[in-house]
Design a protein around this motif. Structure first.
Motif, mmCIF file in Angstrom:
data_model
loop_
_atom_site.group_PDB
_atom_site.id
_atom_site.type_symbol
_atom_site.label_atom_id
_atom_site.label_comp_id
_atom_site.label_asym_id
_atom_site.label_seq_id
_atom_site.Cartn_x
_atom_site.Cartn_y
_atom_site.Cartn_z
ATOM 1 N N PRO A 238 0.758 -1.305 0.009
ATOM 2 C CA PRO A 238 -0.102 0.057 0.110
ATOM 3 C C PRO A 238 0.794 1.388 0.109
ATOM 4 C CG PRO A 238 -0.738 -1.788 1.605
ATOM 5 C CD PRO A 238 0.580 -2.157 1.083
ATOM 6 N N GLU A 239 2.214 1.136 0.287
ATOM 7 C CA GLU A 239 2.984 2.489 0.350
ATOM 8 C C GLU A 239 3.958 2.395 -0.688
ATOM 9 O OE1 GLU A 239 5.140 2.671 4.082
ATOM 10 O OE2 GLU A 239 3.134 3.327 4.985
ATOM 11 N N ASN A 240 4.068 1.486 -1.588
ATOM 12 C CA ASN A 240 5.127 1.508 -2.677
ATOM 13 C C ASN A 240 4.276 0.889 -4.035
ATOM 14 O OD1 ASN A 240 7.450 1.512 -4.296
ATOM 15 N ND2 ASN A 240 8.919 1.329 -2.714
ATOM 16 N N PRO A 241 4.253 1.531 -5.003
ATOM 17 C CA PRO A 241 3.680 0.475 -6.182
ATOM 18 C C PRO A 241 4.888 -0.356 -6.748
ATOM 19 C CG PRO A 241 4.044 2.817 -6.544
ATOM 20 C CD PRO A 241 4.317 2.795 -5.325
ATOM 21 N N ASP A 242 6.009 -0.143 -6.403
ATOM 22 C CA ASP A 242 7.022 -0.936 -6.839
ATOM 23 C C ASP A 242 7.369 -2.261 -6.180
ATOM 24 O OD1 ASP A 242 7.844 0.760 -9.158
ATOM 25 O OD2 ASP A 242 9.093 1.784 -7.774
ATOM 26 N N VAL A 243 6.617 -2.423 -5.071
ATOM 27 C CA VAL A 243 6.749 -3.519 -4.237
ATOM 28 C C VAL A 243 5.472 -4.557 -4.527
ATOM 29 C CG1 VAL A 243 6.810 -4.505 -2.094
ATOM 30 C CG2 VAL A 243 8.005 -2.336 -2.331
ATOM 31 N N VAL A 244 5.647 -5.700 -5.153
ATOM 32 C CA VAL A 244 4.577 -6.546 -5.587
ATOM 33 C C VAL A 244 5.064 -8.094 -5.152
ATOM 34 C CG1 VAL A 244 3.212 -7.592 -7.328
ATOM 35 C CG2 VAL A 244 4.110 -5.150 -7.695
ATOM 36 N N THR A 248 2.193 -18.468 -5.482
ATOM 37 C CA THR A 248 2.224 -19.370 -6.746
ATOM 38 C C THR A 248 1.464 -20.676 -6.102
ATOM 39 O OG1 THR A 248 4.302 -20.205 -6.311
ATOM 40 C CG2 THR A 248 3.876 -18.483 -7.943
ATOM 41 N N GLN A 249 1.147 -21.758 -7.105
ATOM 42 C CA GLN A 249 0.741 -22.992 -6.914
ATOM 43 C C GLN A 249 1.795 -23.902 -6.881
ATOM 44 O OE1 GLN A 249 -2.725 -24.147 -8.800
ATOM 45 N NE2 GLN A 249 -3.995 -22.465 -7.749
ATOM 46 N N GLY A 250 2.421 -24.259 -5.678
ATOM 47 C CA GLY A 250 3.657 -25.344 -6.027
ATOM 48 C C GLY A 250 5.156 -24.400 -5.833
ATOM 49 N N GLY A 251 5.044 -23.097 -6.172
ATOM 50 C CA GLY A 251 6.599 -22.373 -6.089
ATOM 51 C C GLY A 251 6.817 -21.437 -4.932
ATOM 52 N N GLY A 252 5.417 -21.406 -4.151
ATOM 53 C CA GLY A 252 5.815 -20.398 -2.791
ATOM 54 C C GLY A 252 5.719 -19.057 -3.213
ATOM 55 N N LEU A 253 6.478 -18.077 -2.697
ATOM 56 C CA LEU A 253 6.089 -16.545 -2.748
ATOM 57 C C LEU A 253 7.393 -15.921 -3.416
ATOM 58 C CD1 LEU A 253 4.275 -14.271 -1.850
ATOM 59 C CD2 LEU A 253 5.788 -13.853 0.032
ATOM 60 N N TYR A 254 7.129 -15.043 -4.325
ATOM 61 C CA TYR A 254 7.897 -14.446 -4.997
ATOM 62 C C TYR A 254 7.839 -12.665 -4.685
ATOM 63 C CZ TYR A 254 9.493 -18.168 -7.711
ATOM 64 O OH TYR A 254 10.200 -19.449 -8.042
ATOM 65 N N GLY A 255 9.025 -12.115 -4.928
ATOM 66 C CA GLY A 255 8.595 -10.474 -4.704
ATOM 67 C C GLY A 255 9.391 -9.861 -5.343
ATOM 68 N N THR A 256 9.115 -8.437 -5.635
ATOM 69 C CA THR A 256 10.167 -7.278 -6.450
ATOM 70 C C THR A 256 10.072 -6.032 -5.384
ATOM 71 O OG1 THR A 256 10.303 -6.321 -8.609
ATOM 72 C CG2 THR A 256 8.165 -6.854 -7.862
ATOM 73 N N VAL A 257 11.095 -5.281 -5.667
ATOM 74 C CA VAL A 257 11.072 -3.942 -5.019
ATOM 75 C C VAL A 257 11.242 -3.002 -5.997
ATOM 76 C CG1 VAL A 257 11.621 -4.630 -2.553
ATOM 77 C CG2 VAL A 257 13.461 -4.203 -4.537
ATOM 78 N N ASP A 258 11.515 -3.390 -7.225
ATOM 79 C CA ASP A 258 11.996 -2.254 -8.151
ATOM 80 C C ASP A 258 11.011 -2.445 -9.552
ATOM 81 O OD1 ASP A 258 12.570 -4.796 -9.619
ATOM 82 O OD2 ASP A 258 14.727 -4.518 -9.021
ATOM 83 N N GLY A 259 9.548 -2.776 -9.390
ATOM 84 C CA GLY A 259 8.549 -2.585 -10.274
ATOM 85 C C GLY A 259 8.758 -3.884 -11.262
ATOM 86 N N THR A 420 14.524 8.148 -0.772
ATOM 87 C CA THR A 420 13.859 7.204 -1.579
ATOM 88 C C THR A 420 14.263 5.880 -1.474
ATOM 89 O OG1 THR A 420 14.027 8.810 -3.333
ATOM 90 C CG2 THR A 420 13.563 6.820 -4.269
ATOM 91 N N VAL A 421 15.461 5.538 -1.015
ATOM 92 C CA VAL A 421 16.000 4.116 -0.750
ATOM 93 C C VAL A 421 15.531 3.762 0.523
ATOM 94 C CG1 VAL A 421 17.867 2.679 -0.460
ATOM 95 C CG2 VAL A 421 18.206 4.687 -2.111
ATOM 96 N N THR A 422 15.368 4.539 1.429
ATOM 97 C CA THR A 422 15.136 3.976 2.919
ATOM 98 C C THR A 422 13.669 3.909 2.730
ATOM 99 O OG1 THR A 422 15.107 6.383 3.613
ATOM 100 C CG2 THR A 422 16.661 5.026 3.951
ATOM 101 N N ARG A 423 12.678 4.420 1.943
ATOM 102 C CA ARG A 423 11.326 4.004 1.668
ATOM 103 C C ARG A 423 10.882 2.942 1.095
ATOM 104 N NH1 ARG A 423 7.482 7.293 2.852
ATOM 105 N NH2 ARG A 423 6.201 6.599 1.583
ATOM 106 N N THR A 424 12.014 2.048 0.769
ATOM 107 C CA THR A 424 11.512 0.955 -0.011
ATOM 108 C C THR A 424 11.530 -0.414 0.728
ATOM 109 O OG1 THR A 424 12.414 2.132 -1.924
ATOM 110 C CG2 THR A 424 11.893 -0.248 -2.046
ATOM 111 N N LEU A 425 10.577 -1.258 0.863
ATOM 112 C CA LEU A 425 10.858 -2.576 1.401
ATOM 113 C C LEU A 425 11.846 -3.273 0.556
ATOM 114 C CD1 LEU A 425 7.207 -3.457 2.212
ATOM 115 C CD2 LEU A 425 8.974 -2.606 3.854
ATOM 116 N N GLN A 426 12.955 -4.136 1.374
ATOM 117 C CA GLN A 426 13.678 -4.647 0.597
ATOM 118 C C GLN A 426 13.778 -6.154 1.091
ATOM 119 O OE1 GLN A 426 17.127 -2.010 1.210
ATOM 120 N NE2 GLN A 426 16.517 -0.570 -0.115
#
Length: 501
Positions: A238-244, A248-259, A420-426
Motif C-alpha cells: 500500500p505504500e510503494n507501487p514498486d513492491v509486488v 504461486t501454486q507449488g512455487g511459494g512466494l516471489y517479490g520485487t521492489v523495483d517494479g 527514496t531508498v529508505t522508503r523501499t521494502l527490501q
C-alpha cells in the motif's frame, strides 16, 4: 319415549358443551402462547440474532469465491459467484442484483469469470478476469473486463491481455499502513513525504504479469520469469507501487521492489508452497494462507514462521486483517469454517455458530465497521458480528507505539537523496543509505525497511542481518557506474537510541 328423548337431548347437549369448552380452552392456550412464547424467547433471540453468530446474507446454494467491500460511506459490496458472475448489493446483503451485462458466457450459458478486484479509490471501477478460454475462443478473445459504473456495463480492457487466461487481479490499496511493528517498535519512514495514491492494477495472465498505472488504459508487461506454475494470488504494497508479491501454486512466494526489474524467492521458512492469499498488516507484518496453514512474517517476508493451533496443517483459503490492529486476523478454511486470533496467531477461536464447517473462500472485515465480518462460502454469503468483549480485547491489544511514540531529537528526518531508498521494502539484501536515487531500481529484495542512522531505530544489529541472507534473495547487481557504498551505520544495540555517526 319422552324420557329417552330427554336423555338423548341432554347427552347431545353435554357433548356439544364439552366440545365448546375444549375449543375455548384451546383458543385460550394458543392466545397465551402467542404472548408468552416471544417473551420467553427474548434472551435466546438476542443471542441468536445479534453478536457472535453467523447469519446468512443471501445467495444460498451458490459458490461465492470473491467478496469485495470497498471503503466508503456507501454500503456497496461485490461478490463473484461461480457460474453466475458478479452480483452487487447496496443494502448490506439484504438484496443482491446481477451485474453481468457485457461479461462472456460459456457454451452452457454460464458467466465465465473467475477473478474480481475493485478500485478502493473509486468503488465504481471493478475488474473481472476470464480464467478459461474454450476451444472456440481465438487469440483475440478478451481475458480482462472492466466497468466504471458499478457493473451496469462491462467493457474489454487491454489488447495486450487478449487471448490470455486471467489467474489473479489486484489493485493498489488506497490506505496508509500503520507504521509500527508487532512489538511496538516505531517504523516511521525518514522520508519527508507521505506515499502518494497510485491508480495501479496488476494482472496475472497467461503466465505473465501486467501492470497499469492509469486504471487499465495502458498496460506494460513486467519482467516476470518466476516458475512454471500457476499464479494464485497477488498483492501490492500500500505504500510503494514498486513492491509486488506473487503467490504461486507449488512455487511459494516471489517479490520485487523495483517494479518487476528483478524478482526474489521469499520462501525462507515456508514449507507449504501453495499460497492462496497474501495479507499485509503493516510495513513489516505479513500473513500467508497456504495449503498447510497460516504463515507469519515480522520482517516484510524475509523469513516465515508457521503458526500453530487449530489452523496448523489445514488448507487456509483466505485471510482478513483488522485495518488498525495487525494482530487481529481471521482466516477461512477448507471444510473448516472460520477462525480468528487477537494475538497474531498464537491462539485461535472458532467462529462456527451458524456456519459450521463450510468451506470459506473469501473473508472481509467491513471497512465501515470492523466489528462486522463477511464471508463468501460454498453456500452463499454470511455475516458475523463480534461481541463487545471481543472488540474491547482487540482494541486493547494494539501496540501503544502507534499513539505514543517516544520523542527523540535524532528521529527528525533530514532531506537527503537517500530518502527514496529508505522508503523501499527490501526483502533480500541491504541497500546503502548513501546510494543515490538512481540505484533504487536495482535494490535487492529484503524483508524490512532500512532506516537511515539519523531517522529510525533498527531493531536488529548488523551481525544478525547479514547471516540471514540467502542466495535466492539476491537480485541484479548495482550498475558499474556506482561506487561501492560505504558500510551502513547501525546502532550497536536495540536500545531505541541510534549511535552517532
Amino acid at each position: 319415549m319422552s324420557d329417552r328423548f330427554l336423555a338423548s337431548y341432554r347427552k347431545g347437549f353435554s357433548n356439544r358443551l364439552s366440545l365448546l369448552w375444549q375449543r375455548k380452552a384451546l383458543q385460550i392456550v394458543l392466545a397465551l402462547c402467542s404472548f408468552a412464547v416471544p417473551i420467553l424467547l427474548v434472551p435466546l433471540a438476542r443471542s441468536e440474532s445479534g453478536a457472535d453468530l453467523w447469519v446468512r446474507a443471501g445467495l444460498s446454494k451458490s459458490i461465492v469465491e470473491e467478496l469485495l467491500i470497498p471503503a466508503g460511506t456507501t454500503a456497496l459490496q461485490y461478490v463473484l459467484v461461480v457460474g453466475r458472475g458478479v452480483y452487487r448489493s447496496t443494502d448490506d446483503g439484504v438484496t443482491w442484483l446481477a451485474a453481468n451485462n457485457g461479461l462472456p458466457l460459456d457454451g452452457w450459458g454460464r458467466v465465465e469469470v473467475h477473478a474480481l478486484a475493485v478500485d478502493e479509490g473509486n468503488p465504481s471501477v471493478v475488474y473481472a478476469g476470464r480464467r478459461h478460454l474454450g476451444p472456440g475462443d481465438s487469440a483475440f478473445s478478451a481475458g480482462l473486463y472492466w466497468t466504471d459504473d458499478a457493473g451496469a456495463t462491462w467493457l474489454v480492457s487491454g489488447q495486450d491481455l487478449a487471448g490470455k487466461e486471467v489467474q489473479a487481479i489486484t489493485v493498489m490499496p488506497k490506505r496508509a499502513l500503520p507504521r509500527f511493528s508487532e512489538g511496538g517498535t516505531s517504523l516511521q519512514s525518514p522520508s519527508r513525504h507521505e506515499p502518494t495514491a497510485v491508480d495501479m492494477v496488476c494482472v496475472a495472465a497467461g503466465g505473465e504479469i501486467y501492470r497499469s498505472m492509469d486504471r487499465g488504459r495502458s498496460w506494460s508487461r513486467l519482467d516476470w520469469r518466476g516458475v512454471e506454475t500457476r499464479i494464485s494470488s497477488l498483492a501490492i504494497h500500500p505504500e510503494n507501487p514498486d513492491v509486488v508479491y506473487v503467490g504461486t501454486q507449488g512455487g511459494g512466494l516471489y517479490g520485487t521492489v523495483d517494479g518487476g526489474v528483478s524478482w526474489s524467492v521469499m520462501n525462507a521458512g515456508l514449507e507449504d508452497l501453495d499460497v492462496y492469499d497474501i495479507a499485509i498488516a503493516d510495513p513489516r507484518l505479513m500473513y500467508l494462507a497456504t495449503d498447510g496453514g497460516v504463515y507469519k512474517s515480522t520482517d516484510g517476508g524475509r523469513a516465515w514462521t508457521k503458526l500453530g493451533g487449530a489452523t496448523r496443517g489445514r488448507t487456509v483459503k483466505t485471510i482478513a486483517v483488522h485495518p488498525q490492529n495487525g494482530r487481529f486476523l481471521c482466516v477461512g478454511l477448507q471444510h473448516g469454517g472460520a477462525y480468528c486470533s487477537m494475538d497474531g496467531g498464537t491462539q485461535w477461536t472458532a467462529l462456527k455458530r451458524g456456519l459450521g464447517n463450510l468451506t470459506v473462500l473469501a473473508l472481509k472485515l467491513d471497512p465501515r465497521d470492523p466489528s462486522v465480518l463477511w464471508a463468501g462460502t460454498t453456500d452463499g454469503v454470511w455475516r458475523y458480528v463480534f461481541g463487545t468483549r471481543v472488540l474491547l480485547t482487540a482494541t486493547a491489544s494494539q501496540p501503544e507505539a502507534r499513539t505514543t511514540p517516544r520523542p527523540s531529537p535524532t528521529r527528525t528526518a533530514t532531506s537527503r537523496p537517500t530518502d527514496t531508498v529508505t522508503r523501499t521494502l527490501q526483502p533480500g539484501a541491504t541497500a546503502s543509505p548513501t546510494a543515490s536515487p538512481t540505484a533504487m531500481p536495482t535494490a535487492t529484495l529484503t524483508a524490512s525497511r532500512i532506516p537511515s542512522p539519523t531517522a529510525t531505530h533498527v531493531p536488529e544489529s548488523a551481525a544478525t542481518q547479514v547471516p540471514t541472507l540467502t542466495p535466492t534473495l539476491t537480485a541484479v547487481p548495482l550498475p558499474p557506474t556506482l561506487a561501492p557504498p560505504p558500510p551502513t551505520p547501525v546502532p550497536a544495540a536495540p536500545t531505541d537510541t541510534p549511535q552517532p555517526r
